[in-house]
Enzyme design. Sequence first.
Site, PDB file in Angstrom:
ATOM      1  N   PHE A  66       0.829  -1.210   0.000  1.00 22.17           N
ATOM      2  CA  PHE A  66       0.000   0.000   0.000  1.00 22.17           C
ATOM      3  C   PHE A  66       0.862   1.260   0.000  1.00 22.17           C
ATOM      4  CE2 PHE A  66      -2.810   3.230   1.836  1.00 22.17           C
ATOM      5  CZ  PHE A  66      -3.951   3.043   1.061  1.00 22.17           C
ATOM      6  N   CYS A  89       4.283  -7.804  -3.012  1.00 22.66           N
ATOM      7  CA  CYS A  89       3.647  -9.118  -3.162  1.00 22.66           C
ATOM      8  C   CYS A  89       2.380  -9.106  -2.319  1.00 22.66           C
ATOM      9  CB  CYS A  89       4.593 -10.206  -2.686  1.00 22.66           C
ATOM     10  SG  CYS A  89       3.805 -11.831  -2.615  1.00 22.66           S
ATOM     11  N   VAL A  90       1.245  -9.127  -2.995  1.00 23.98           N
ATOM     12  CA  VAL A  90      -0.031  -9.128  -2.284  1.00 23.98           C
ATOM     13  C   VAL A  90      -0.678 -10.498  -2.485  1.00 23.98           C
ATOM     14  CG1 VAL A  90      -2.146  -7.854  -1.824  1.00 23.98           C
ATOM     15  CG2 VAL A  90      -0.227  -6.694  -2.931  1.00 23.98           C
ATOM     16  N   THR A  95      -9.508 -11.554   3.811  1.00 24.29           N
ATOM     17  CA  THR A  95     -10.070 -10.216   4.001  1.00 24.29           C
ATOM     18  C   THR A  95     -10.146  -9.504   2.657  1.00 24.29           C
ATOM     19  OG1 THR A  95      -7.995  -9.026   4.226  1.00 24.29           O
ATOM     20  CG2 THR A  95      -8.835 -10.103   6.200  1.00 24.29           C
ATOM     21  N   HIS A  97      -8.684  -6.820   2.099  1.00 27.81           N
ATOM     22  CA  HIS A  97      -7.458  -6.048   1.947  1.00 27.81           C
ATOM     23  C   HIS A  97      -6.877  -6.208   0.546  1.00 27.81           C
ATOM     24  CE1 HIS A  97      -6.722  -5.255   6.306  1.00 27.81           C
ATOM     25  NE2 HIS A  97      -6.005  -4.270   5.798  1.00 27.81           N
ATOM     26  N   PHE A 122       5.246  -1.315 -12.391  1.00 26.28           N
ATOM     27  CA  PHE A 122       4.388  -2.073 -11.460  1.00 26.28           C
ATOM     28  C   PHE A 122       4.925  -3.502 -11.331  1.00 26.28           C
ATOM     29  CE2 PHE A 122       0.426  -4.568 -10.663  1.00 26.28           C
ATOM     30  CZ  PHE A 122      -0.011  -3.926  -9.511  1.00 26.28           C
ATOM     31  N   ARG A 136       6.729 -17.090  -9.219  1.00 21.48           N
ATOM     32  CA  ARG A 136       6.983 -15.871 -10.005  1.00 21.48           C
ATOM     33  C   ARG A 136       8.107 -15.021  -9.431  1.00 21.48           C
ATOM     34  NH1 ARG A 136       2.302 -17.957 -10.407  1.00 21.48           N
ATOM     35  NH2 ARG A 136       0.986 -17.696 -12.258  1.00 21.48           N
TER      36      ARG A 136
HETATM   37  C1  DLZ Z   1      -2.440  -5.351   5.680  1.00 24.30           C
HETATM   38  C2  DLZ Z   1      -1.805  -6.104   4.573  1.00 24.30           C
HETATM   39  C3  DLZ Z   1      -2.321  -7.353   4.184  1.00 24.30           C
HETATM   40  C4  DLZ Z   1      -3.513  -7.999   4.835  1.00 24.30           C
HETATM   41  N1  DLZ Z   1      -1.760  -8.069   3.205  1.00 24.30           N
HETATM   42  C5  DLZ Z   1      -0.678  -7.543   2.553  1.00 24.30           C
HETATM   43  C6  DLZ Z   1      -0.066  -8.261   1.508  1.00 24.30           C
HETATM   44  O1  DLZ Z   1      -0.435  -9.391   1.149  1.00 24.30           O
HETATM   45  N2  DLZ Z   1       0.990  -7.680   0.872  1.00 24.30           N
HETATM   46  C7  DLZ Z   1       1.472  -6.428   1.221  1.00 24.30           C
HETATM   47  O2  DLZ Z   1       2.417  -5.952   0.590  1.00 24.30           O
HETATM   48  N3  DLZ Z   1       0.913  -5.748   2.230  1.00 24.30           N
HETATM   49  C8  DLZ Z   1      -0.131  -6.259   2.908  1.00 24.30           C
HETATM   50  N4  DLZ Z   1      -0.700  -5.587   3.936  1.00 24.30           N
HETATM   51  C9  DLZ Z   1      -0.055  -4.318   4.393  1.00 24.30           C
HETATM   52  C10 DLZ Z   1      -0.493  -3.079   3.599  1.00 24.30           C
HETATM   53  O3  DLZ Z   1       0.135  -3.031   2.334  1.00 24.30           O
HETATM   54  C11 DLZ Z   1      -0.115  -1.792   4.387  1.00 24.30           C
HETATM   55  O4  DLZ Z   1       1.260  -1.830   4.699  1.00 24.30           O
HETATM   56  C12 DLZ Z   1      -0.902  -1.640   5.666  1.00 24.30           C
HETATM   57  O5  DLZ Z   1      -2.285  -1.700   5.404  1.00 24.30           O
HETATM   58  C13 DLZ Z   1      -0.585  -0.281   6.358  1.00 24.30           C
HETATM   59  O6  DLZ Z   1      -0.972   0.807   5.511  1.00 24.30           O
END
Ligand code: DLZ
Length: 162
Positions: A66, A89-90, A95, A97, A122, A136
């Site tokens: 984020f 990496c998300v 959730t 999120h 990106f 990946r």
């Molecule tokens: C909170 C959160 C969650 C649930 N999952 C990830 C993720 O998979 N990858 C990632 O890079 N960051 C995650 N975060 C943290 C958010 O990016 C952010 O750092 C917090 O919401 C604080 O703003």
Amino acid sequence: MSSANKNLSQFEANVIPNGSGMRIGIVVAEWNIAITGALRDAAVKTLLGNGVLEKDILIKYVPGSFELTFGAQLLCEDKSIDGVITLGCVIQGETRHFDFICDAVANGVTTVSLKYNKPVIFGVLTTNDLQQAQERAGGKHGNKGDEAGFTALKMIALKKGL
Ligand code: DLZ
């Protein structure tokens, strides 16, 4: 992610611009650092292997994906920086999120790129699980960090050539 089931790290060598004289920022999310560290190492290797000097690669860390947008903005404000690579990496959890973070970063880096007229790449994995991310980040689908490095070189060269 868009490169699912493809190894986009295999660019043709003759179409990769030489990065000599380019100065490139990299913003790395610390969340899932085992993955983002592998992306960072591949991106750096790609830049160094294509003429960018070590002194011209500026690496900064942010807590999670984020925050990549703000990190990219800070680097773009530096007039000496030609372009920025964002690496995160998300992983889809239970959730919402996932959706919020992915949308925010994709929109955020686009906005910053257009605002500063500099390429902001990106390099964020958006996967269902950790295994897909590992595949990946140096696994059977290559390394998105390579791809981000090549993309930065190509986009900076595109701008310099106009
Ligand atoms: C909170 C959160 C969650 C649930 N999952 C990830 C993720 O998979 N990858 C990632 O890079 N960051 C995650 N975060 C943290 C958010 O990016 C952010 O750092 C917090 O919401 C604080 O703003």
